[in-house]
Design a protein around this motif. Sequence first.
Motif, PDB file in Angstrom:
ATOM      1  N   LYS A 251       1.634 -11.518  -2.647  1.00 38.40           N
ATOM      2  CA  LYS A 251       0.246 -11.975  -2.578  1.00 38.40           C
ATOM      3  C   LYS A 251      -0.697 -10.802  -2.330  1.00 38.40           C
ATOM      4  CE  LYS A 251      -2.792 -14.930   0.128  1.00 38.40           C
ATOM      5  NZ  LYS A 251      -2.908 -15.792   1.297  1.00 38.40           N
ATOM      6  N   ALA A 252      -0.275  -9.870  -1.492  1.00 41.35           N
ATOM      7  CA  ALA A 252      -1.114  -8.719  -1.148  1.00 41.35           C
ATOM      8  C   ALA A 252      -1.410  -7.854  -2.373  1.00 41.35           C
ATOM      9  CB  ALA A 252      -0.439  -7.884  -0.070  1.00 41.35           C
ATOM     10  N   ALA A 253      -0.509  -7.841  -3.352  1.00 40.41           N
ATOM     11  CA  ALA A 253      -0.699  -7.014  -4.542  1.00 40.41           C
ATOM     12  C   ALA A 253      -1.936  -7.439  -5.323  1.00 40.41           C
ATOM     13  CB  ALA A 253       0.536  -7.073  -5.426  1.00 40.41           C
TER      14      ALA A 253
ATOM     15  N   LEU B  46       0.820  -1.219   0.000  1.00 39.99           N
ATOM     16  CA  LEU B  46       0.000   0.000   0.000  1.00 39.99           C
ATOM     17  C   LEU B  46       0.849   1.263   0.000  1.00 39.99           C
ATOM     18  CD1 LEU B  46      -2.802  -1.066   2.473  1.00 39.99           C
ATOM     19  CD2 LEU B  46      -3.078  -0.628   0.043  1.00 39.99           C
ATOM     20  N   ASP B  47       1.987   1.222   0.682  1.00 38.92           N
ATOM     21  CA  ASP B  47       2.880   2.383   0.721  1.00 38.92           C
ATOM     22  C   ASP B  47       3.431   2.722  -0.659  1.00 38.92           C
ATOM     23  OD1 ASP B  47       2.499   2.865   3.392  1.00 38.92           O
ATOM     24  OD2 ASP B  47       4.246   1.730   4.045  1.00 38.92           O
ATOM     25  N   ILE B  48       3.565   1.704  -1.532  1.00 38.97           N
ATOM     26  CA  ILE B  48       4.097   1.918  -2.879  1.00 38.97           C
ATOM     27  C   ILE B  48       3.110   2.731  -3.725  1.00 38.97           C
ATOM     28  CG2 ILE B  48       4.859   0.769  -5.000  1.00 38.97           C
ATOM     29  CD1 ILE B  48       5.608  -1.657  -3.248  1.00 38.97           C
ATOM     30  N   ILE B  49       1.803   2.459  -3.575  1.00 37.76           N
ATOM     31  CA  ILE B  49       0.821   3.085  -4.470  1.00 37.76           C
ATOM     32  C   ILE B  49       0.188   4.356  -3.914  1.00 37.76           C
ATOM     33  CG2 ILE B  49       0.266   0.910  -5.613  1.00 37.76           C
ATOM     34  CD1 ILE B  49      -2.448   1.034  -4.007  1.00 37.76           C
TER      35      ILE B  49
ATOM     36  N   GLU C 214      -5.712   8.540  -2.726  1.00 41.51           N
ATOM     37  CA  GLU C 214      -5.496   9.533  -1.669  1.00 41.51           C
ATOM     38  C   GLU C 214      -5.083   8.861  -0.363  1.00 41.51           C
ATOM     39  OE1 GLU C 214      -7.398  13.696  -0.566  1.00 41.51           O
ATOM     40  OE2 GLU C 214      -8.829  12.062  -0.359  1.00 41.51           O
ATOM     41  N   GLU C 215      -5.826   7.834   0.029  1.00 32.07           N
ATOM     42  CA  GLU C 215      -5.516   7.103   1.258  1.00 32.07           C
ATOM     43  C   GLU C 215      -5.552   5.612   0.972  1.00 32.07           C
ATOM     44  OE1 GLU C 215      -7.820   8.059   4.789  1.00 32.07           O
ATOM     45  OE2 GLU C 215      -8.139  10.080   4.010  1.00 32.07           O
ATOM     46  N   ALA C 216      -4.646   4.893   1.593  1.00 33.99           N
ATOM     47  CA  ALA C 216      -4.637   3.428   1.500  1.00 33.99           C
ATOM     48  C   ALA C 216      -4.044   2.906   2.799  1.00 33.99           C
ATOM     49  CB  ALA C 216      -3.815   2.973   0.302  1.00 33.99           C
ATOM     50  N   TYR C 217      -4.811   2.095   3.504  1.00 37.67           N
ATOM     51  CA  TYR C 217      -4.311   1.574   4.769  1.00 37.67           C
ATOM     52  C   TYR C 217      -4.843   0.176   5.029  1.00 37.67           C
ATOM     53  CZ  TYR C 217      -8.748   3.667   6.249  1.00 37.67           C
ATOM     54  OH  TYR C 217     -10.071   4.029   6.350  1.00 37.67           O
ATOM     55  N   ALA C 218      -4.141  -0.541   5.890  1.00 40.10           N
ATOM     56  CA  ALA C 218      -4.526  -1.893   6.275  1.00 40.10           C
ATOM     57  C   ALA C 218      -4.557  -1.970   7.795  1.00 40.10           C
ATOM     58  CB  ALA C 218      -3.541  -2.906   5.712  1.00 40.10           C
ATOM     59  N   ASN C 219      -5.686  -2.414   8.323  1.00 38.22           N
ATOM     60  CA  ASN C 219      -5.821  -2.615   9.757  1.00 38.22           C
ATOM     61  C   ASN C 219      -5.849  -4.101  10.053  1.00 38.22           C
ATOM     62  OD1 ASN C 219      -6.077   0.167  10.205  1.00 38.22           O
ATOM     63  ND2 ASN C 219      -8.254   0.082   9.727  1.00 38.22           N
TER      64      ASN C 219
ATOM     65  N   GLY D 299      -4.011   4.725 -12.803  1.00 40.12           N
ATOM     66  CA  GLY D 299      -3.411   3.961 -13.906  1.00 40.12           C
ATOM     67  C   GLY D 299      -2.006   3.487 -13.566  1.00 40.12           C
ATOM     68  N   GLU D 300      -1.248   4.386 -12.978  1.00 44.36           N
ATOM     69  CA  GLU D 300       0.122   4.058 -12.562  1.00 44.36           C
ATOM     70  C   GLU D 300       0.102   3.039 -11.415  1.00 44.36           C
ATOM     71  OE1 GLU D 300       3.926   6.440 -10.691  1.00 44.36           O
ATOM     72  OE2 GLU D 300       2.536   7.574 -11.956  1.00 44.36           O
ATOM     73  N   ALA D 301      -0.824   3.202 -10.495  1.00 37.75           N
ATOM     74  CA  ALA D 301      -0.935   2.281  -9.355  1.00 37.75           C
ATOM     75  C   ALA D 301      -1.268   0.865  -9.826  1.00 37.75           C
ATOM     76  CB  ALA D 301      -1.988   2.777  -8.378  1.00 37.75           C
ATOM     77  N   LEU D 302      -2.176   0.739 -10.804  1.00 40.29           N
ATOM     78  CA  LEU D 302      -2.519  -0.576 -11.355  1.00 40.29           C
ATOM     79  C   LEU D 302      -1.319  -1.219 -12.042  1.00 40.29           C
ATOM     80  CD1 LEU D 302      -6.093  -0.070 -12.836  1.00 40.29           C
ATOM     81  CD2 LEU D 302      -5.447  -1.601 -10.995  1.00 40.29           C
ATOM     82  N   ALA D 303      -0.536  -0.409 -12.756  1.00 40.44           N
ATOM     83  CA  ALA D 303       0.654  -0.927 -13.435  1.00 40.44           C
ATOM     84  C   ALA D 303       1.687  -1.421 -12.422  1.00 40.44           C
ATOM     85  CB  ALA D 303       1.258   0.154 -14.320  1.00 40.44           C
ATOM     86  N   ILE D 304       1.855  -0.683 -11.336  1.00 47.65           N
ATOM     87  CA  ILE D 304       2.798  -1.077 -10.282  1.00 47.65           C
ATOM     88  C   ILE D 304       2.346  -2.391  -9.645  1.00 47.65           C
ATOM     89  CG2 ILE D 304       3.636  -0.467  -7.969  1.00 47.65           C
ATOM     90  CD1 ILE D 304       3.571   2.507  -8.960  1.00 47.65           C
ATOM     91  N   LEU D 305       1.046  -2.487  -9.346  1.00 48.60           N
ATOM     92  CA  LEU D 305       0.518  -3.696  -8.697  1.00 48.60           C
ATOM     93  C   LEU D 305       0.628  -4.921  -9.600  1.00 48.60           C
ATOM     94  CD1 LEU D 305      -2.636  -2.212  -6.963  1.00 48.60           C
ATOM     95  CD2 LEU D 305      -0.582  -3.050  -5.834  1.00 48.60           C
ATOM     96  N   ALA D 306       0.492  -4.718 -10.907  1.00 51.30           N
ATOM     97  CA  ALA D 306       0.576  -5.840 -11.845  1.00 51.30           C
ATOM     98  C   ALA D 306       1.965  -6.489 -11.827  1.00 51.30           C
ATOM     99  CB  ALA D 306       0.232  -5.371 -13.260  1.00 51.30           C
ATOM    100  N   TYR D 307       2.989  -5.696 -11.532  1.00 53.51           N
ATOM    101  CA  TYR D 307       4.358  -6.206 -11.533  1.00 53.51           C
ATOM    102  C   TYR D 307       4.961  -6.331 -10.139  1.00 53.51           C
ATOM    103  CZ  TYR D 307       4.169  -5.812 -16.550  1.00 53.51           C
ATOM    104  OH  TYR D 307       3.815  -5.982 -17.862  1.00 53.51           O
ATOM    105  N   THR D 308       4.132  -6.277  -9.116  1.00 48.00           N
ATOM    106  CA  THR D 308       4.606  -6.467  -7.745  1.00 48.00           C
ATOM    107  C   THR D 308       4.429  -7.934  -7.372  1.00 48.00           C
ATOM    108  OG1 THR D 308       3.963  -4.208  -7.196  1.00 48.00           O
ATOM    109  CG2 THR D 308       4.364  -5.690  -5.352  1.00 48.00           C
TER     110      THR D 308
END
Length: 128
Positions: A60-62, A39-42, A90-95, A48-57
């Motif tokens: 498992k969480a990606a 989540l810190d990466i995106i 804007e915000e992305a977090y995991a509890n 669009g950029e976030a989806l591209a990053i996740l596709a190549y991460t």
Amino acid sequence: MAKGHRSQIKRERNSNKDTRPKAHVRYARVSASKAKIVLDIIKGKPVGEALAILAYTPRKAARIIEKALKSAMANAENNQGLDVSKLYVEEAYANKGPTMKRIRPRAQGRAYRIEKKTSHISIILNER
């Protein structure tokens, strides 16, 4: 002390509703600490950029976060009528979610505990 009747106070508090498009994944079978790394990466990136990053991460969480991001994008487009090309994370977090406790048999009649951790992942988008 607050002024007014409690129903007025509640009405006022509830009128400040957050209208940003969002998506939540509850009880995801990945620990919160491992999800936070992805989540810190995106955070702060255009969708669009976030989806591209996740596709190549290669985590498992990606995969789980990618699905949640696509859901948030669909919510923005269909429910709020926002332009997807202008959106960013804007915000992305995991509890932490509940932990499933399992037992692993060990030598001499002992038992070791295995903790299968879960997390609640939230992604909130906004328009630039």
